[in-house]
Design an enzyme around this catalytic site. Structure first.
Site, PDB file in Angstrom:
ATOM      1  N   HIS A 271     -63.134 -35.220 -13.425  1.00  0.00           N
ATOM      2  CA  HIS A 271     -63.768 -36.247 -12.600  1.00  0.00           C
ATOM      3  C   HIS A 271     -65.226 -35.867 -12.403  1.00  0.00           C
ATOM      4  CE1 HIS A 271     -64.440 -39.107  -9.337  1.00  0.00           C
ATOM      5  NE2 HIS A 271     -63.353 -39.703  -9.774  1.00  0.00           N
ATOM      6  N   ASP A 328     -55.653 -41.292 -12.347  1.00  0.00           N
ATOM      7  CA  ASP A 328     -54.942 -41.954 -13.456  1.00  0.00           C
ATOM      8  C   ASP A 328     -53.796 -41.136 -14.039  1.00  0.00           C
ATOM      9  OD1 ASP A 328     -58.166 -43.047 -14.199  1.00  0.00           O
ATOM     10  OD2 ASP A 328     -56.505 -44.367 -13.660  1.00  0.00           O
TER      11      ASP A 328
END
Ligand code: SDX
Length: 393
Positions: A271, A328
């Site tokens: 991320h 996700d």
């Protein structure tokens, strides 16, 4: 609160704008919507309460929630003739292509609410978009599966209505399974906003030119479709299936990821902001365990995902790069258990992110300092030269 300008807030990197909506501390793994920790909202608020919080700044009081829900229910049917937009696409079209086109086309069916300078029209367009996106998504799902569409049912709550329009209900059934509806509600809440991610920045950039909320959100949907962003939830499932069908499974795959030439990424990991656990991923993993531990619901891909996470978190390649599971990584196995096809996963991300996009679009629209987004570049091309000189070269 602007389209995008560079402000140095003094913490070492540049912020693109000021915002009151969502706070993220990437090092500490903190996420708050309007000051409320995501963990508390996940356990104690519904998606509709979170939509109200993001759009109007406060969690609704009981009367306000009923009124908000009624506003959405009243607008939940698609405009007359709109279904032709969705049905026009060839079978096999990726749902994100249809979704982005459909949202853009909504402006043509809401001409009375398309003036971004008129507060009342903006409010009506916002409610219409929030109310009708579930019906658009459901119709895309059913059309892709060759099924007859299911009309909106005003007796059902927002999320239950979406699931009913998507999966229908068998004779005598009042509505969708409460556990699945609760799971869907929670997933939508966990996706509702995330500061200036790629798609939200896109909504702000497009909105800063004075474009309508339909055009701005359609642009956000296109940004979300990329596999490095919202498309990652589909890519994770495809990755797990590939590992499942590969000799050597996880070990072979991890070696492939470490081989930079292969350009293989562990999808659902990493991320830009979180250099610690993504707090949403923790909530989603718990939900996956709850759903997939139901009798008969076990999914070998979930077991594979758990092993893959354990393997990566004990491997210095990932630990040194501060790569952790993101939002996700575990969503796909849940969406699969709910009955969605892999291609629909990113559409579900968009359904959840819609209130965040709308809140950011409103924020920039209401900010008197908003100017058109116009980033500059560092020019690295050729110095001045002349066409005439070309012939002597
Ligand atoms: C979302 O921004 C948001 O908030 C987004 C989001 C939201 O709610 O809106 O949180 C939703 O988009 C989550 C991310 C979903 N995408 C994926 O899961 C795709 C896989 N992840 C990556 O591609 C990557 O981690 C990103 C795109 C998420 C972040 O990219 P960065 O911060 O630009 O990281 P990077 O490319 O600079 O990588 C840093 C290093 C590199 O290695 P070195 O060159 O330093 O040796 O980490 C490596 C990268 O190669 N790396 C990975 C990796 N992610 C980064 N290596 C293997 N697998 C990965 N997933």
């Amino acid at each position: 609160g602007t389209g995008l300008v560079t402000i140095d807030p003094g913490f070492g990197n540049t912020a693109a704008c000021r915002s009151d909506i969502t706070y993220i501390d990437g090092a500490a793994g903190i996420l708050r919507y309007r000051g409320y920790p995501i963990e508390e909202l996940a356990q104690q608020a519904t998606f509709l309460e979170v939509c109200h919080l993001l759009l109007r700044g406060e969690l609704p009081k009981p009367g306000q929630l009923d009124a908000f829900a009624a506003e959405l229910t009243a607008q939940s049917a698609l405009p007359e003739g709109f279904e032709r937009v969705i049905d026009a696409f060839p079978s096999g079209t990726h749902p994100m292509i249809t979704l982005a086109a459909a949202v853009n086309a909504l402006a043509a069916f809401h001409t009375e609410n398309a003036d971004p300078t008129d507060d009342d029209q903006v409010e009506r367009a916002t409610i219409a978009l929030l109310a009708q996106l579930p019906a658009i998504a459901a119709r895309i799902h059913r059309t892709s599966a060759g099924l007859e569409p299911v009309a909106t049912d005003s007796s059902l709550a927002y999320v239950e209505n979406f699931l009913n329009m998507t999966f229908g209900k068998t004779e005598g059934e009042k509505g969708p399974d409460p556990l699945l509806a609760k799971a869907m509600d929670l997933l939508l809440t966990l996706h509702a906003d995330h500061e200036l991610n790629c798609s939200t920045s896109t909504v702000r950039v497009v909105g800063s030119s004075g474009a309508t909320v339909f055009a701005s959100v359609a642009a956000g949907i296109n940004a979300l479709s990329g596999p490095l962003h919202g498309g990652a939830n589909q890519a994770v499932l495809e990755m797990l299936e590939q590992i499942q069908n590969t000799e050597g499974g996880i070990d072979t795959f991890i070696e492939q990821v470490k081989d930079r030439e292969s350009k293989t990424r562990l999808m659902g990991f990493g991320h830009r902001v979180y250099k610690n656990f993504d707090p949403r991923s923790r909530e989603i993993k718990k939900l996956a365990q709850e759903i997939l531990n139901q009798p008969g619901a076990n999914d070998p891909l979930f077991d594979l995902a758990l092993q893959l996470e354990e393997r990566a978190l004990s491997d210095s390649y990932f630990v040194d790069r501060k790569l952790y599971p993101n939002v996700d990584f575990y969503t796909g196995v849940i969406y699969r258990a709910l009955g969605f096809s892999t291609e629909m996963f990113t559409v579900l991300f968009a359904l959840g992110r819609l209130p965040g996009w709308l809140a950011h679009w409103h924020e920039l629209r209401k900010d008197p300092d908003t100017r058109i987004a116009r980033p500059r570049q560092l020019y690295t091309g050729p110095a001045q030269r002349s066409v005439a000189a070309r012939d002597n070269a």
